[in-house]
Design an enzyme around this catalytic site. Structure first.
Site, short mmCIF file in Angstrom:
data_model
loop_
_atom_site.label_atom_id
_atom_site.label_comp_id
_atom_site.label_asym_id
_atom_site.label_seq_id
_atom_site.Cartn_x
_atom_site.Cartn_y
_atom_site.Cartn_z
N SER A 45 14.99 148.15 23.88
CA SER A 45 15.12 149.08 22.66
C SER A 45 15.52 150.27 23.66
O SER A 45 16.33 151.44 23.13
CB SER A 45 13.51 149.30 21.80
OG SER A 45 11.98 149.93 23.14
N GLU A 46 14.71 151.26 24.91
CA GLU A 46 15.90 151.95 25.61
C GLU A 46 16.02 151.81 26.88
O GLU A 46 14.40 151.23 27.91
CB GLU A 46 14.50 153.56 25.82
CG GLU A 46 15.55 153.89 24.68
CD GLU A 46 14.75 154.23 23.60
OE1 GLU A 46 14.81 154.81 22.64
OE2 GLU A 46 13.50 153.61 22.99
N THR A 47 16.71 152.12 27.63
CA THR A 47 16.81 151.91 29.15
C THR A 47 17.14 153.49 29.96
O THR A 47 17.87 153.81 28.58
CB THR A 47 18.34 151.33 29.65
OG1 THR A 47 18.03 149.93 29.26
CG2 THR A 47 18.52 151.50 31.13
#
Length: 287
Positions: A45-47
């Site tokens: 969902s996030e890097t």
């Protein structure tokens, strides 16, 4: 070029629970296209990308860094779990000597401080405003079906729509929701909404005493359902603090992975969000 990467599960003390974030400490900035390509490849969902602000600092000695967050499809303005995980990466894997780290972000300075077994974040508060449910009839129908709704609010600063289920609903109503993410995406194209929070009152009398529950859906950012969402709790914390008459709250996000957040709404218009984190793996990206 080799880029170190850590995957850290945030808002949990167990591996494979909470919300996984990929953290990449960088010696210098990369191009926006490369940031996005890496985030798309990792497909969490996030890097998050941590960049030194002072070339003489190391990840072990520096106390201020730039921080950017990318979903598989776009850059975002605020992300809680990847900020928590970024702090954990520097404290745990780089043995950073400072008690508090400050990250310069699109949402201003965000601080992460070591707290017991976990970490405490200093975040902006994003109070939602009440809305007429009829104005969001289609999106509400997709999100919660025919279940009774008690409140509908919108946080214009985050574009998160909050739908509160009626107190008559059991927690199983929330956990069993099956949201059609394509239908959710097509039900709202005005740009006013970029994420949907579904929430309900908790069971503070039952251990561990959660004040409220939630789930979060953001297909507009390529995230069908986010496991545990710090940014959503900048909205939820404001709402439930007012409704419950409490400054300190314990929240649980009821995704399949699940995660726990400690919240404290402050008098200066900000919110403390605390949680634990677990390192799962580390490696290198070779370009």
């Amino acid at each position: 070029m080799e880029i170190p990467v850590f995957t850290i599960d945030a808002f949990t003390n167990l591996p494979f629970k909470g919300n996984p974030a990929a953290i990449c400490p960088l010696m210098h900035e990369l191009s926006d296209d490369l940031y996005q390509s890496i985030a798309s490849e990792i497909n969490l969902s996030e890097t998050a990308f941590i960049i030194r602000t002072n070339p003489s600092d190391s990840f072990s000695t520096g106390s201020r860094f730039r921080l950017r967050w990318f979903t598989p499809t776009s850059e975002v303005n605020l992300c809680g779990h990847a900020t928590l995980a970024s702090g954990a990466a520097l404290f745990r894997h780089h043995n950073n000597v400072n008690p508090t780290l400050v990250f310069e972000t699109r949402s201003g300075d965000l601080a992460v401080t070591k707290k017991g077994e976990g970490y405490l974040m200093d975040f902006p508060l994003n109070p939602p405003a009440p809305e007429d449910p009829n104005a969001f009839r289609d999106i509400i129908k997709v999100a919660v079906g025919n279940h009774p709704v008690q409140d509908v609010c919108l946080s214009p600063s985050t574009k998160k729509l909050m739908i509160r289920l009626a107190d008559s609903c059991d927690r199983s109503v929330l956990t069993s929701l099956k949201v059609d993410h394509a239908a959710l995406l097509s039900s709202e194209k005005s740009g006013r909404v970029k994420g949907v929070i579904v929430t309900m009152k908790g069971s503070p009398d039952c251990q561990p005493g959660y004040d409220f529950y939630s789930r979060y859906f953001a297909p507009w950012f390529g995230i069908p359902e986010d496991p545990v969402t710090g940014s959503a709790h900048t909205v939820l914390g404001s709402y439930w603090s007012e409704k419950l008459g409490k400054k300190k709250m314990l929240a649980y996000q009821c995704s399949r992975r699940g995660g726990e957040l400690e919240l404290e709404v402050r008098d200066d218009g900000r919110i403390n969000i605390a949680g634990q984190a677990v390192s799962v793996w580390q490696g290198k990206i070779t370009l």
